[in-house]
Design a protein around this motif. Structure first.
Motif, PDB file in Angstrom:
ATOM      1  N   PHE A   1       0.860  -1.178   0.000  1.00 10.14           N
ATOM      2  CA  PHE A   1       0.000   0.000   0.000  1.00 10.14           C
ATOM      3  C   PHE A   1       0.902   1.236   0.000  1.00 10.14           C
ATOM      4  O   PHE A   1       1.938   1.235   0.653  1.00 10.14           O
ATOM      5  CB  PHE A   1      -0.886   0.042   1.259  1.00 10.14           C
TER       6      PHE A   1
ATOM      7  N   CYS B   1      -8.316   4.246   0.763  1.00  6.39           N
ATOM      8  CA  CYS B   1      -7.754   4.354  -0.581  1.00  6.39           C
ATOM      9  C   CYS B   1      -8.394   5.537  -1.296  1.00  6.39           C
ATOM     10  O   CYS B   1      -9.614   5.644  -1.383  1.00  6.39           O
ATOM     11  CB  CYS B   1      -7.984   3.079  -1.384  1.00  6.39           C
ATOM     12  N   GLN B   2      -7.545   6.412  -1.809  1.00  9.10           N
ATOM     13  CA  GLN B   2      -8.046   7.635  -2.423  1.00  9.10           C
ATOM     14  C   GLN B   2      -8.517   7.409  -3.854  1.00  9.10           C
ATOM     15  O   GLN B   2      -9.102   8.305  -4.451  1.00  9.10           O
ATOM     16  CB  GLN B   2      -6.965   8.718  -2.369  1.00  9.10           C
ATOM     17  N   LYS B   3      -8.248   6.211  -4.377  1.00 12.02           N
ATOM     18  CA  LYS B   3      -8.732   5.910  -5.727  1.00 12.02           C
ATOM     19  C   LYS B   3     -10.095   5.224  -5.676  1.00 12.02           C
ATOM     20  O   LYS B   3     -11.071   5.723  -6.208  1.00 12.02           O
ATOM     21  CB  LYS B   3      -7.723   5.022  -6.467  1.00 12.02           C
ATOM     22  N   CYS B   4     -10.138   4.054  -5.002  1.00 11.06           N
ATOM     23  CA  CYS B   4     -11.375   3.273  -5.002  1.00 11.06           C
ATOM     24  C   CYS B   4     -12.280   3.633  -3.834  1.00 11.06           C
ATOM     25  O   CYS B   4     -13.407   3.153  -3.752  1.00 11.06           O
ATOM     26  CB  CYS B   4     -11.074   1.782  -4.991  1.00 11.06           C
TER      27      CYS B   4
ATOM     28  N   TYR C   1      -9.874   0.089   4.509  1.00 11.66           N
ATOM     29  CA  TYR C   1      -9.304  -1.167   4.978  1.00 11.66           C
ATOM     30  C   TYR C   1      -8.991  -1.068   6.475  1.00 11.66           C
ATOM     31  O   TYR C   1      -8.606  -0.013   6.961  1.00 11.66           O
ATOM     32  CB  TYR C   1      -7.998  -1.462   4.254  1.00 11.66           C
TER      33      TYR C   1
ATOM     34  N   LYS D   1      -4.023   7.533   4.685  1.00  6.89           N
ATOM     35  CA  LYS D   1      -4.579   7.719   3.353  1.00  6.89           C
ATOM     36  C   LYS D   1      -3.530   7.306   2.350  1.00  6.89           C
ATOM     37  O   LYS D   1      -2.336   7.387   2.631  1.00  6.89           O
ATOM     38  CB  LYS D   1      -4.909   9.194   3.099  1.00  6.89           C
TER      39      LYS D   1
ATOM     40  N   ILE E   1      -2.868   4.920  -1.616  1.00  9.12           N
ATOM     41  CA  ILE E   1      -3.378   4.080  -2.700  1.00  9.12           C
ATOM     42  C   ILE E   1      -3.219   2.620  -2.286  1.00  9.12           C
ATOM     43  O   ILE E   1      -2.141   2.216  -1.847  1.00  9.12           O
ATOM     44  CB  ILE E   1      -2.598   4.321  -4.011  1.00  9.12           C
ATOM     45  N   CYS E   2      -4.262   1.867  -2.428  1.00 12.02           N
ATOM     46  CA  CYS E   2      -4.231   0.473  -1.976  1.00 12.02           C
ATOM     47  C   CYS E   2      -3.574  -0.444  -3.009  1.00 12.02           C
ATOM     48  O   CYS E   2      -3.346  -0.045  -4.149  1.00 12.02           O
ATOM     49  CB  CYS E   2      -5.632  -0.017  -1.626  1.00 12.02           C
TER      50      CYS E   2
ATOM     51  N   CYS F   1      -5.311  -0.947  -6.447  1.00 15.80           N
ATOM     52  CA  CYS F   1      -5.411   0.208  -7.352  1.00 15.80           C
ATOM     53  C   CYS F   1      -4.085   0.577  -8.003  1.00 15.80           C
ATOM     54  O   CYS F   1      -4.038   1.467  -8.855  1.00 15.80           O
ATOM     55  CB  CYS F   1      -5.995   1.405  -6.615  1.00 15.80           C
ATOM     56  N   LYS F   2      -3.029  -0.080  -7.592  1.00 16.96           N
ATOM     57  CA  LYS F   2      -1.730   0.281  -8.167  1.00 16.96           C
ATOM     58  C   LYS F   2      -1.422  -0.479  -9.462  1.00 16.96           C
ATOM     59  O   LYS F   2      -1.808  -1.591  -9.647  1.00 16.96           O
ATOM     60  CB  LYS F   2      -0.621   0.014  -7.143  1.00 16.96           C
TER      61      LYS F   2
END
Lengths: 145, 145
Positions: free
Chosen positions: A128, B100-103, B107, B138, B140-141, B144-145
């Motif tokens: 992450f 996650c700031q994308k999805c 978590y 905060k 990106i998970c 999402c990468k």
DNA sequence: CCTTATATTTGCAATGATTTCAATTTTGTA
DNA sequence: TACAAAATTGAAATCATTGCAAATATAAGG
């Protein structure tokens, strides 16, 4: 904890913004100065109310825009304790926040690096990308008891 | 970390609510079950959307009222990562949250008690009454990468 | 110093989550 | 069944935040 006020003694706000990629307009300088001088973790509205006498044309939208820009360039951090009413902090080093549920004040508290080991704490978040860590408490402060 | 699901195996939701001072109505049971079954840290709207088929008369206001009641009786906790959109968690033991700031997913991550010593961490908050501690990140998970 | 392009600021309207509140429904009890 | 208390409901109000297009300020080139 890195002292931003120490930085201020050796460089002015204008330079501080430039060095972080933010073009220093009148409004941006005033807002950055406000954040660094009063460390009250102000809301957008508090900043607007405090500064629109000095800058009569100031718009709330500008405060919102500027805070978004500051956070993006890491010269301010967003403190989201409440569901609404975002608050901002010019101190971008790792430290905790305590929110008093009576007087609504926001206190800083230092975090001992030995007690709080970032890397080990988040080892469960393998792969992450961590961009921000926040620690906060709610309760009743010393003065309100 | 205390497993609420383990508790569920030995007592039903109705009993769980009663034992925590919450009168178990149809709506409250459904909401508590939802929180404990899907651990998605749902928003008020998500819960409303998910349940108003099963309970056609369900009102958003009831979801708000019930969450407030749950938090008060400590059978749910308010997770305020975002400025808006409060999210809720039926797991009331100490653990961290990663947003996650994308999805936009939230978590859980476990917190090692040895690394994070509550009492020592908050020693700077002398005479403050701590009612809630939250740790969140905060970024990106993995997905999402 | 003027002109043009670009960045910034502004105010108003729109959005959307949350709260308020009074009416309705449900529940518990005699 | 009747009554009182508690819970639920829906609609209106509130309020922080965002979107947007016009206005203003700044920078660069001639």
């Amino acid at each position: 904890m890195i002292s931003i006020l120490y930085l201020l003694q050796i460089m002015n706000v204008q330079q501080y913004l430039i060095e972080n990629g933010v073009k220093p307009s009148l409004q941006r300088i005033a807002l950055m100065e406000y954040l660094l001088t009063y460390k009250t973790h102000p809301s957008v509205d508090e900043m607007y109310e405090a500064l629109h006498e000095e800058i009569p044309t100031l718009s709330r939208t500008t405060v919102y825009n500027t805070m978004k820009l500051f956070v993006k360039h890491k010269v301010a951090s967003l403190v989201s304790i409440e569901e609404k009413n975002a608050r901002f902090d010019g101190n971008v080093s790792l430290h905790g926040h305590f929110a008093c549920q009576k007087c609504n004040r926001l206190y800083d508290f230092s975090i001992n690096d030995q007690l709080f080991n970032k890397k080990e704490l988040i080892s469960t978040l393998d792969n992450f990308t961590i961009e921000d860590i926040q620690i906060y408490c709610k309760g009743i402060c010393k003065n309100c008891k």
